[in-house]
Design an enzyme around this catalytic site. Structure first.
Site, short mmCIF file in Angstrom:
data_model
loop_
_atom_site.label_atom_id
_atom_site.label_comp_id
_atom_site.label_asym_id
_atom_site.label_seq_id
_atom_site.Cartn_x
_atom_site.Cartn_y
_atom_site.Cartn_z
N GLY B 54 0.77 -0.83 -0.18
CA GLY B 54 -0.09 0.15 -0.03
C GLY B 54 0.83 1.43 -0.15
O GLY B 54 0.79 1.98 0.04
N ASP B 56 3.32 4.08 -1.49
CA ASP B 56 3.99 4.10 -3.03
C ASP B 56 5.15 4.78 -3.20
O ASP B 56 5.70 4.58 -3.84
CB ASP B 56 2.85 6.01 -2.81
CG ASP B 56 1.04 5.71 -2.49
OD1 ASP B 56 0.69 4.93 -3.22
OD2 ASP B 56 1.56 6.68 -2.11
N HIS B 81 17.02 11.54 -12.63
CA HIS B 81 16.53 10.12 -12.81
C HIS B 81 14.84 10.39 -10.82
O HIS B 81 15.50 10.81 -10.28
CB HIS B 81 17.06 8.52 -12.77
CG HIS B 81 16.96 8.84 -13.67
ND1 HIS B 81 17.17 7.22 -13.72
CD2 HIS B 81 16.35 9.01 -15.02
CE1 HIS B 81 18.25 7.52 -15.22
NE2 HIS B 81 16.74 8.20 -16.12
N ASP B 83 15.36 8.90 -7.94
CA ASP B 83 15.69 8.08 -7.15
C ASP B 83 16.84 8.86 -7.23
O ASP B 83 17.55 8.81 -5.87
CB ASP B 83 16.31 6.60 -7.41
CG ASP B 83 17.05 6.26 -8.63
OD1 ASP B 83 16.72 6.90 -9.36
OD2 ASP B 83 18.66 5.88 -9.21
N HIS B 148 24.90 7.22 -18.43
CA HIS B 148 24.17 7.00 -17.79
C HIS B 148 23.12 7.23 -19.25
O HIS B 148 23.75 7.47 -20.09
CB HIS B 148 23.80 7.89 -16.48
CG HIS B 148 22.48 6.33 -15.34
ND1 HIS B 148 22.61 5.84 -16.17
CD2 HIS B 148 21.74 7.38 -14.47
CE1 HIS B 148 21.76 5.42 -14.86
NE2 HIS B 148 21.20 6.59 -14.32
N ASP B 202 29.25 4.21 -6.68
CA ASP B 202 27.97 3.52 -7.63
C ASP B 202 28.17 1.48 -7.68
O ASP B 202 28.61 1.46 -8.13
CB ASP B 202 26.96 4.35 -8.78
CG ASP B 202 25.79 2.89 -10.05
OD1 ASP B 202 25.74 2.57 -9.17
OD2 ASP B 202 26.06 3.94 -10.50
N SER B 373 21.76 -1.62 -19.03
CA SER B 373 21.62 -1.08 -18.22
C SER B 373 22.78 0.43 -18.02
O SER B 373 23.29 0.65 -18.81
CB SER B 373 22.68 -2.31 -16.72
OG SER B 373 22.49 -1.02 -15.84
N GLY B 374 21.90 1.38 -17.10
CA GLY B 374 23.45 2.49 -16.84
C GLY B 374 24.13 2.46 -15.96
O GLY B 374 24.87 3.63 -15.86
N HIS B 375 24.45 0.86 -15.69
CA HIS B 375 25.18 1.14 -14.26
C HIS B 375 26.60 0.17 -14.83
O HIS B 375 26.60 -0.70 -15.38
CB HIS B 375 24.47 0.31 -13.73
CG HIS B 375 23.45 1.73 -12.81
ND1 HIS B 375 23.32 2.41 -11.48
CD2 HIS B 375 22.33 1.27 -13.28
CE1 HIS B 375 22.58 3.21 -11.91
NE2 HIS B 375 21.18 2.13 -12.49
N ASP B 452 1.79 7.87 1.40
CA ASP B 452 0.92 6.46 1.87
C ASP B 452 0.05 7.89 1.03
O ASP B 452 -0.91 8.27 1.93
CB ASP B 452 1.14 5.87 2.74
CG ASP B 452 0.02 4.78 2.55
OD1 ASP B 452 -0.27 4.47 1.41
OD2 ASP B 452 -0.05 4.03 3.90
#
Lengths: 563, 563
Positions: B54, B56, B81, B83, B148, B202, B373-375, B452
């Site tokens: 539940g 978000d 991005h 994140d 990236h 990273d 992937s971007g990593h 939430d």
């Protein structure tokens, strides 16, 4: 449940009906029926999908099999894994206790499971050898060894009045398998030469190119790892991967390490399989887990359950420092010889985080080949088609899209599109005396039969949907006590769980209370006996109010008590 | 929440503190602090873990940042991005609205998000160029381009009184990137030559061997696929993979196909990125989705959101035949140019099942390289160490075990173990004037701050635990109405949801009612006012009873109403 099918009264048709295991992984079960005879191939369970919270297992839907139970001459099990055997204890008596046929190890594993259910005396287990020929009614059954990650796996050829139907079971080709018993290519090729009406084949790895890595390579890799490790080796795998366990023991013997087994299911399987001769343990190699202290670390290998990160498993406890005998530390090598089952990724990640944090050297399939699948890749599937050259083909075992991949391979190999049937559970494939096939217009309704605690099949979709709603946004119970005149006797009671933290939500719940009072006070006295309407209004209005305020949709349960 | 830290009052120490994004994926945020100055690098969100039903989003815990907000000179964002940017709207004002620095595209994406929150006027966005030098308090900041899967990504070098601290952001080395702007190796090497105190790097792909596939190869593969496809091409990807979108447009241009974009976030990103010059669309290539009917199928490419199987996404609707303009059919090629985010596997599988069932030719990363992937992989990580040659190292971004892999690489490359710090969120890495580092004995408590619905941080662990219990076994509300003498006024009311299907459980609930009556009747009258004890007894006894009968443990909610 409505059963729109005649129960196979048309004796002129051969019918092949999957009751589970197509368009999904697990709960494999297939009916083959002709006239007054029927046999069943496999009777497995499935682990619940991600959207079935709280469910333990999912079983095939045997409604149709129950209907034709008087015809069922026997149940044939391809190998000892739960996705092919696990529903037997739940259903076999309901189906009139037909005899269950399996190879030695398969039957041993079924028997053990039946004992857990105290049903061993109610089921007639008949041991078959792959060279046996069994006649049951109109059906003659023959068998061929296949490779899988458990010994004694077989494919089944059902010789029917209209031709041979092959169900491969779970299989791969491995020319250097752990038990040195490769697939019986000769038998398969002979069946192909004589003509096969229908091949039902394992689609699990139909999206994967090339060939499976041989178990031999895994054994060599394990030996290599073992020889490089200076400390203790702890290896997590499935207890059902009997071949893997043997590989570990072989490597241990070569490198003169002792082997201890940790985890109840692992202990059981090792005991059973070695008693039946399917795991060979050199004398003096196996020690008890509490004897491990008596040996230097570089002489030890511990085989443990829990490679899927299950919390209460042996490896799970070790990873949290809660195992009584084994404390993982720097210098230990932990090998995860399996791959995560879909849905277990988070648990496996947590396991890895813990193991790395304890300082162990952790080896897993992404960093080194310490596991191989038990299912054929694309090139192997092609070879199977080349050997069998079936007239018709049905991809079984796997998600719909994997079935489609498998169907594509069949097409490439030259089977005409009209002879390929990507069936759903409950589809009925009918053959006439000429061996022409068509999908019946009738289709059985196949439900998820859920095992949930002690209940079997009593957890309906309604319950699952409620659980999903409760999991998302929680719930709010509103209790209004009213007198005969429909007036509130006291302030409404409100209980909320899983919605928002109540300490932070006093004001919100206060406003709900005011709303409830208003709704009840404004409700027409004439309607007061119509509690359903009142409850409906409370549910709707409170739901709307809470969504406006929180953008959450908790389950609202209004209760009106009249005193 | 207790804050056991002094707030950086010791001006002699340089402090590096991750508030999110280590030991996990997402919600990246790091504080770098010296004396009366502090800067923040990234302020991202995380998608909820599988055990947070539940929820978000999950945000970093900014308790500490709030405490030192007067020192915060600026927030530096490595790329656009979520994140790395997604927590800005939630927190920036609480932190005293410090200026936010980012490159052009990064700021464009932040601005768009701020507009959704109607906060664009409250945040000062400052555009930086990778060649800029910015002095804020004691800190001088310089930047270097990295690769990236979104353009305009940078690594950040913070020149502090005790040396240079580098935060790489998300990165990989790509010598042939989509935007033809490779990593600025020169700048990184120069920093390395002058001496770097600390590298924070990273760890996302630290378990993966070798190098990332170049974006160029992906572009070539897409072109190859496009050229082979005779019908319509529908390609699902993330709207945030701006570089991928450009690749698709490039390939479309080469093969003279028109491109339509479907899905709100995709439309927004394409509009923004092309406005800012980060996506270049040849005139006449882009058409509206409702114009697709006007072109022959072999001239069309549709870029859609929903490669993660999100139900309401564009591709999700297409896969269920519910998209207004695009009906998928035989002859269509659907390309999934992304990989499933952990937790989305089931949704992606369902998407694939639907797409295959519609007859589309489906191409995805397991069958062809249509995504990278971007990593950075291991060999790239080694090269970064070779360039930077840092004195100390902190692996960031990734599960604990991935940080450990990254630490292993650092060790192999020659960084002494004592200079490698596998930090948790809330750990404080302190440097003295000699540049010696140690982890502070103090550690900040870092909570999951959950979004939430409209609430931020008001969903506590209690609520989550309740949701988990409700999801597993549902709940039973027992309502007993008693009079002043403690006698039941009527038969108890019982409501159950998500437990067992009530129609099949009448007998069970009948027995619960009898049990409730018995408990209340036997309860000492003197105790009757002690409702808590009565409720406790009801909860325990009913819980035990239901477990015996069902082996399920629903949440029991006893309510006693006195009238």
């Amino acid at each position: 449940m409505p059963l729109p099918v005649r129960g196979g009264s048309d004796a002129k048709l051969l019918r092949v009906i999957p009751l589970g295991g197509v368009g999904e992984f697990g709960r494999n079960m297939m009916v083959i029926e002709y006239g007054n005879d029927a046999i069943i191939i496999d009777m497995g369970l499935m682990f619940p999908l991600e959207n079935m919270p709280g469910v333990d297992y999912v079983l095939p839907d045997i409604s149709y099999a129950r209907k034709i139970k008087d015809k069922i001459r026997g149940v044939f099990i391809t190998h000892g894994h739960l996705d092919h055997t696990g529903a037997i204890p739940y259903f076999i008596r309901e189906l009139g206790s037909p005899p269950v046929y399996g190879t030695r190890l398969t039957n041993g594993m079924i028997k053990e499971r039946l004992e857990e259910f105290r049903l061993e005396r109610h089921v007639r287990l008949i041991e078959i050898h792959p060279d046996d020929i069994i006649q049951l009614g109109v059906f003659k059954l023959t068998f061929f060894r296949v490779n899988h990650n458990i010994p004694d796996s077989i494919g089944i050829a059902v010789h029917t009045p209209y031709g041979v139907v092959i169900n491969t079971g779970d299989w791969k080709f491995d020319h250097t398998p752990q038990d040195q018993r490769p697939t019986e290519f000769g038998k398969i090729a002979q069946l192909g030469d004589k003509g096969v009406l229908l091949l039902c084949g394992d689609s699990t790895n139909a999206e994967k190119a090339g060939y499976c890595i041989s178990e031999k390579e895994i054994q060599q890799n394990l030996e290599h790892l073992f020889s490089k490790s200076q400390g203790r080796i702890i290896i997590g795998t499935f207890s059902s991967l009997v071949s893997r366990i043997q590989q570990i023991i072989n490597a241990a013997e070569k490198l003169q390490r002792k082997v201890a087994v940790s985890g109840m299911s692992m202990e059981k399987v090792v005991a059973l399989a070695s008693e039946l001769g399917y795991i060979k343990i050199p004398k003096g190699t196996l020690i008890k887990i509490d004897q491990t202290r008596e040996y230097p670390e570089q002489r030890l290998i511990i085989i443990a359950t829990g490679s899927q990160g299950q919390e209460t498993s042996s490896l799970g406890r070790m990873s949290r420092g809660e195992h009584r005998h084994i404390k993982i530390q720097k210098g230990d090598t932990v090998i995860l010889s399996s791959s995560p089952i879909p849905g277990n990724e988070r648990a496996v990640t947590n396991l890895m985080n813990n193991l790395f944090s304890l300082g162990a050297h952790v080896v897993y399939n992404k960093t080194f080949d310490v596991h191989t699948s038990g299912h054929a890749n694309r090139e192997e599937l092609k070879l199977m088609f080349g050997l069998v050259r079936p007239r018709h083909f049905v991809p079984i075992h796997g998600e719909k899209y994997m079935q489609m991949h498998h169907a594509d391979i069949a097409r490439q190999i030259g089977i005409p599109d009209s002879n390929i049937f990507v069936m759903d559970n409950g589809h009925i494939l009918e053959f006439n005396s000429k061996g022409d096939a068509r999908l019946s217009v009738e289709k059985l309704l196949i439900d998820y039969v859920m095992v949930d605690g002690l209940g079997v099949g009593d957890t309906s979709n309604v319950v699952i949907r409620d659980r999903q709603v409760l999991a998302q946004d929680g719930m709010v119970v509103v209790i209004a006590t009213v007198d005969g005149a429909g007036k509130l006797v006291s302030s409404p009671d409100i209980i909320s769980r899983g919605f928002i933290y109540v300490k932070g939500a006093d004001a919100l719940l206060h406003d709900v209370r005011i709303l409830v009072k208003k709704i009840i006070e404004n409700h027409n006295i004439a309607d007061i006996e119509n509690w359903n309407s009142m409850r409906g209004k409370l549910r709707d209005d409170i739901g709307k109010f809470l969504f406006q305020r929180t953008e959450k949709r908790p389950m609202i349960l209004p209760v009106i008590i009249k005193v």
